[in-house]
Design a protein around this motif. Structure first.
Motif, PDB file in Angstrom:
ATOM      1  N   ILE A   1      -9.329   1.143  -0.835  1.00  0.00           N
ATOM      2  CA  ILE A   1      -8.828   0.120  -1.751  1.00  0.00           C
ATOM      3  C   ILE A   1      -9.624   0.294  -3.034  1.00  0.00           C
ATOM      4  CG2 ILE A   1      -8.514  -2.350  -2.156  1.00  0.00           C
ATOM      5  CD1 ILE A   1      -8.621  -2.728   0.918  1.00  0.00           C
ATOM      6  N   ASP A   2      -8.928   0.629  -4.136  1.00  0.00           N
ATOM      7  CA  ASP A   2      -9.667   0.861  -5.378  1.00  0.00           C
ATOM      8  C   ASP A   2      -9.884  -0.435  -6.151  1.00  0.00           C
ATOM      9  OD1 ASP A   2      -7.325   0.302  -6.780  1.00  0.00           O
ATOM     10  OD2 ASP A   2      -7.019   2.353  -7.497  1.00  0.00           O
ATOM     11  N   ASP A   3     -10.545  -0.323  -7.292  1.00  0.00           N
ATOM     12  CA  ASP A   3     -10.898  -1.502  -8.093  1.00  0.00           C
ATOM     13  C   ASP A   3      -9.672  -2.246  -8.620  1.00  0.00           C
ATOM     14  OD1 ASP A   3     -13.547  -0.921  -7.680  1.00  0.00           O
ATOM     15  OD2 ASP A   3     -13.745   0.243  -9.530  1.00  0.00           O
ATOM     16  N   ASN A   4      -8.567  -1.542  -8.785  1.00  0.00           N
ATOM     17  CA  ASN A   4      -7.333  -2.164  -9.273  1.00  0.00           C
ATOM     18  C   ASN A   4      -6.516  -2.797  -8.144  1.00  0.00           C
ATOM     19  OD1 ASN A   4      -7.922  -1.310 -11.905  1.00  0.00           O
ATOM     20  ND2 ASN A   4      -6.883   0.649 -11.567  1.00  0.00           N
ATOM     21  N   GLY A   5      -7.004  -2.688  -6.916  1.00  0.00           N
ATOM     22  CA  GLY A   5      -6.295  -3.273  -5.775  1.00  0.00           C
ATOM     23  C   GLY A   5      -5.294  -2.349  -5.116  1.00  0.00           C
ATOM     24  N   LYS A   6      -5.234  -1.077  -5.550  1.00  0.00           N
ATOM     25  CA  LYS A   6      -4.320  -0.122  -4.921  1.00  0.00           C
ATOM     26  C   LYS A   6      -4.847   0.237  -3.541  1.00  0.00           C
ATOM     27  CE  LYS A   6      -2.577   1.956  -9.151  1.00  0.00           C
ATOM     28  NZ  LYS A   6      -2.452   3.181  -9.929  1.00  0.00           N
ATOM     29  N   ILE A   7      -3.931   0.195  -2.559  1.00  0.00           N
ATOM     30  CA  ILE A   7      -4.317   0.430  -1.166  1.00  0.00           C
ATOM     31  C   ILE A   7      -3.759   1.777  -0.715  1.00  0.00           C
ATOM     32  CG2 ILE A   7      -4.201  -0.468   1.175  1.00  0.00           C
ATOM     33  CD1 ILE A   7      -3.583  -3.222  -0.087  1.00  0.00           C
ATOM     34  N   SER A   8      -4.656   2.672  -0.289  1.00  0.00           N
ATOM     35  CA  SER A   8      -4.258   3.973   0.248  1.00  0.00           C
ATOM     36  C   SER A   8      -4.180   3.867   1.757  1.00  0.00           C
ATOM     37  CB  SER A   8      -5.265   5.050  -0.128  1.00  0.00           C
ATOM     38  OG  SER A   8      -5.325   5.183  -1.525  1.00  0.00           O
ATOM     39  N   LEU A   9      -3.061   4.347   2.319  1.00  0.00           N
ATOM     40  CA  LEU A   9      -2.820   4.213   3.754  1.00  0.00           C
ATOM     41  C   LEU A   9      -2.524   5.562   4.398  1.00  0.00           C
ATOM     42  CD1 LEU A   9      -0.364   1.198   3.505  1.00  0.00           C
ATOM     43  CD2 LEU A   9      -2.806   1.076   4.049  1.00  0.00           C
ATOM     44  N   SER A  10      -2.650   5.610   5.720  1.00  0.00           N
ATOM     45  CA  SER A  10      -2.305   6.806   6.480  1.00  0.00           C
ATOM     46  C   SER A  10      -1.573   6.411   7.751  1.00  0.00           C
ATOM     47  CB  SER A  10      -3.560   7.599   6.846  1.00  0.00           C
ATOM     48  OG  SER A  10      -3.226   8.650   7.738  1.00  0.00           O
ATOM     49  N   ILE A  11      -0.399   6.985   7.934  1.00  0.00           N
ATOM     50  CA  ILE A  11       0.319   6.760   9.186  1.00  0.00           C
ATOM     51  C   ILE A  11      -0.244   7.680  10.262  1.00  0.00           C
ATOM     52  CG2 ILE A  11       2.550   7.026  10.348  1.00  0.00           C
ATOM     53  CD1 ILE A  11       3.884   6.124   7.734  1.00  0.00           C
ATOM     54  N   LYS A  12      -0.494   8.952   9.922  1.00  0.00           N
ATOM     55  CA  LYS A  12      -0.927   9.901  10.947  1.00  0.00           C
ATOM     56  C   LYS A  12      -2.298   9.527  11.516  1.00  0.00           C
ATOM     57  CE  LYS A  12      -2.876  13.524   7.971  1.00  0.00           C
ATOM     58  NZ  LYS A  12      -2.715  14.899   7.522  1.00  0.00           N
ATOM     59  N   GLN A  13      -3.198   9.025  10.703  1.00  0.00           N
ATOM     60  CA  GLN A  13      -4.501   8.618  11.227  1.00  0.00           C
ATOM     61  C   GLN A  13      -4.394   7.334  12.035  1.00  0.00           C
ATOM     62  OE1 GLN A  13      -7.827   8.798   8.492  1.00  0.00           O
ATOM     63  NE2 GLN A  13      -6.795  10.387   7.308  1.00  0.00           N
TER      64      GLN A  13
ATOM     65  N   GLY B   1       0.839  -1.193   0.000  1.00  0.00           N
ATOM     66  CA  GLY B   1       0.000   0.000   0.000  1.00  0.00           C
ATOM     67  C   GLY B   1       0.874   1.242   0.000  1.00  0.00           C
ATOM     68  N   LEU B   2       0.274   2.376  -0.317  1.00  0.00           N
ATOM     69  CA  LEU B   2       1.002   3.639  -0.391  1.00  0.00           C
ATOM     70  C   LEU B   2       0.498   4.602   0.667  1.00  0.00           C
ATOM     71  CD1 LEU B   2       2.924   5.673  -1.851  1.00  0.00           C
ATOM     72  CD2 LEU B   2       0.945   6.319  -3.227  1.00  0.00           C
ATOM     73  N   VAL B   3       1.454   5.179   1.406  1.00  0.00           N
ATOM     74  CA  VAL B   3       1.162   6.290   2.307  1.00  0.00           C
ATOM     75  C   VAL B   3       1.631   7.549   1.593  1.00  0.00           C
ATOM     76  CG1 VAL B   3       1.668   7.377   4.520  1.00  0.00           C
ATOM     77  CG2 VAL B   3       1.474   4.896   4.390  1.00  0.00           C
ATOM     78  N   HIS B   4       0.694   8.399   1.202  1.00  0.00           N
ATOM     79  CA  HIS B   4       1.066   9.655   0.560  1.00  0.00           C
ATOM     80  C   HIS B   4       1.790  10.530   1.577  1.00  0.00           C
ATOM     81  CE1 HIS B   4       0.495  13.694  -1.207  1.00  0.00           C
ATOM     82  NE2 HIS B   4       0.668  13.028  -2.351  1.00  0.00           N
ATOM     83  N   ILE B   5       2.686  11.396   1.117  1.00  0.00           N
ATOM     84  CA  ILE B   5       3.483  12.236   2.012  1.00  0.00           C
ATOM     85  C   ILE B   5       2.610  13.085   2.931  1.00  0.00           C
ATOM     86  CG2 ILE B   5       3.735  14.143   0.368  1.00  0.00           C
ATOM     87  CD1 ILE B   5       6.685  14.360   1.365  1.00  0.00           C
ATOM     88  N   SER B   6       1.410  13.450   2.477  1.00  0.00           N
ATOM     89  CA  SER B   6       0.504  14.258   3.307  1.00  0.00           C
ATOM     90  C   SER B   6      -0.119  13.455   4.440  1.00  0.00           C
ATOM     91  CB  SER B   6      -0.607  14.855   2.438  1.00  0.00           C
ATOM     92  OG  SER B   6      -1.410  13.822   1.894  1.00  0.00           O
ATOM     93  N   GLU B   7       0.014  12.133   4.394  1.00  0.00           N
ATOM     94  CA  GLU B   7      -0.566  11.272   5.431  1.00  0.00           C
ATOM     95  C   GLU B   7       0.497  10.694   6.366  1.00  0.00           C
ATOM     96  OE1 GLU B   7      -3.707  10.652   6.257  1.00  0.00           O
ATOM     97  OE2 GLU B   7      -4.441  12.014   4.709  1.00  0.00           O
ATOM     98  N   VAL B   8       1.711  11.262   6.337  1.00  0.00           N
ATOM     99  CA  VAL B   8       2.788  10.749   7.184  1.00  0.00           C
ATOM    100  C   VAL B   8       2.729  11.348   8.588  1.00  0.00           C
ATOM    101  CG1 VAL B   8       5.304  10.688   7.494  1.00  0.00           C
ATOM    102  CG2 VAL B   8       4.302  10.180   5.268  1.00  0.00           C
ATOM    103  N   ALA B   9       2.478  12.654   8.691  1.00  0.00           N
ATOM    104  CA  ALA B   9       2.489  13.323   9.992  1.00  0.00           C
ATOM    105  C   ALA B   9       1.478  14.460  10.004  1.00  0.00           C
ATOM    106  CB  ALA B   9       3.878  13.851  10.303  1.00  0.00           C
ATOM    107  N   ASP B  10       1.154  14.928  11.210  1.00  0.00           N
ATOM    108  CA  ASP B  10       0.219  16.040  11.353  1.00  0.00           C
ATOM    109  C   ASP B  10       0.831  17.380  10.960  1.00  0.00           C
ATOM    110  OD1 ASP B  10      -1.975  14.566  12.219  1.00  0.00           O
ATOM    111  OD2 ASP B  10      -1.298  14.591  14.297  1.00  0.00           O
ATOM    112  N   THR B  11       2.158  17.419  10.828  1.00  0.00           N
ATOM    113  CA  THR B  11       2.840  18.644  10.445  1.00  0.00           C
ATOM    114  C   THR B  11       3.241  18.574   8.976  1.00  0.00           C
ATOM    115  OG1 THR B  11       4.978  17.739  11.096  1.00  0.00           O
ATOM    116  CG2 THR B  11       3.762  18.954  12.779  1.00  0.00           C
ATOM    117  N   TYR B  12       3.731  19.693   8.456  1.00  0.00           N
ATOM    118  CA  TYR B  12       4.196  19.729   7.068  1.00  0.00           C
ATOM    119  C   TYR B  12       5.424  18.839   6.928  1.00  0.00           C
ATOM    120  CZ  TYR B  12       6.242  21.387   2.725  1.00  0.00           C
ATOM    121  OH  TYR B  12       6.786  21.449   1.472  1.00  0.00           O
TER     122      TYR B  12
END
Length: 135
Positions: free
Chosen positions: A62-74, A30-41
């Motif tokens: 989880i989209d139809d292609n099986g791509k998994i969106s993740l969040s560390i900060k949440q 899965g992918l953690v986008h950079i905006s979902e890594v921490a509560d700060t910039y």
């Protein structure tokens, strides 16, 4: 471990890019986008995580292609809420020490002396400016 939206799971950071981090979730990535890594910039994601780190992540989608969106900060925020107890607050106000009257008089006399010096300097400068303009 079930991969369902909303679940908190543990994964391992396998690759870091300038836009996010790829996390291995027992064979699925899965992918953690950079905006979902921490509560700060986050300018440099490597300041927060590195390859091989174990991280708690929340599955955002989880989209139809099986791509998994993740969040560390949440994922971290939810885990902290579960494990933390409310802060204990002491509601009594601290006692304030009243200055002795002699302390006040000393402070006041020092203030008056400094103020008089400042005003005297100011008046002298004004007089010099006035003299320079006249002649």
């Amino acid at each position: 471990m079930t991969l369902e939206v909303g679940n908190i799971v543990e994964g391992t950071v396998v690759n870091i890019t300038n836009f996010g981090a790829f996390i291995d979730l027992n064979g699925k990535t899965g992918l953690v986008h950079i905006s979902e890594v921490a509560d700060t910039y986050v300018k440099d994601i490597k300041e927060f995580i590195k390859e091989g780190d174990k991280v708690q992540v929340k599955i955002l989608g989880i989209d139809d292609n099986g791509k998994i969106s993740l969040s560390i900060k949440q994922g971290v925020a939810i885990e902290q809420k579960r494990s933390s107890r409310p802060a204990e607050v002491e509601w009594t106000a601290p006692e304030k020490k009243k200055p002795a009257s002699s302390d006040f008089e000393d402070i006041m006399s020092k203030f008056m002396k400094e103020s008089e010096e400042i005003m005297s300097d100011y008046k002298k400068k004004q007089e010099v400016r006035t003299k320079n303009r006249k002649g």
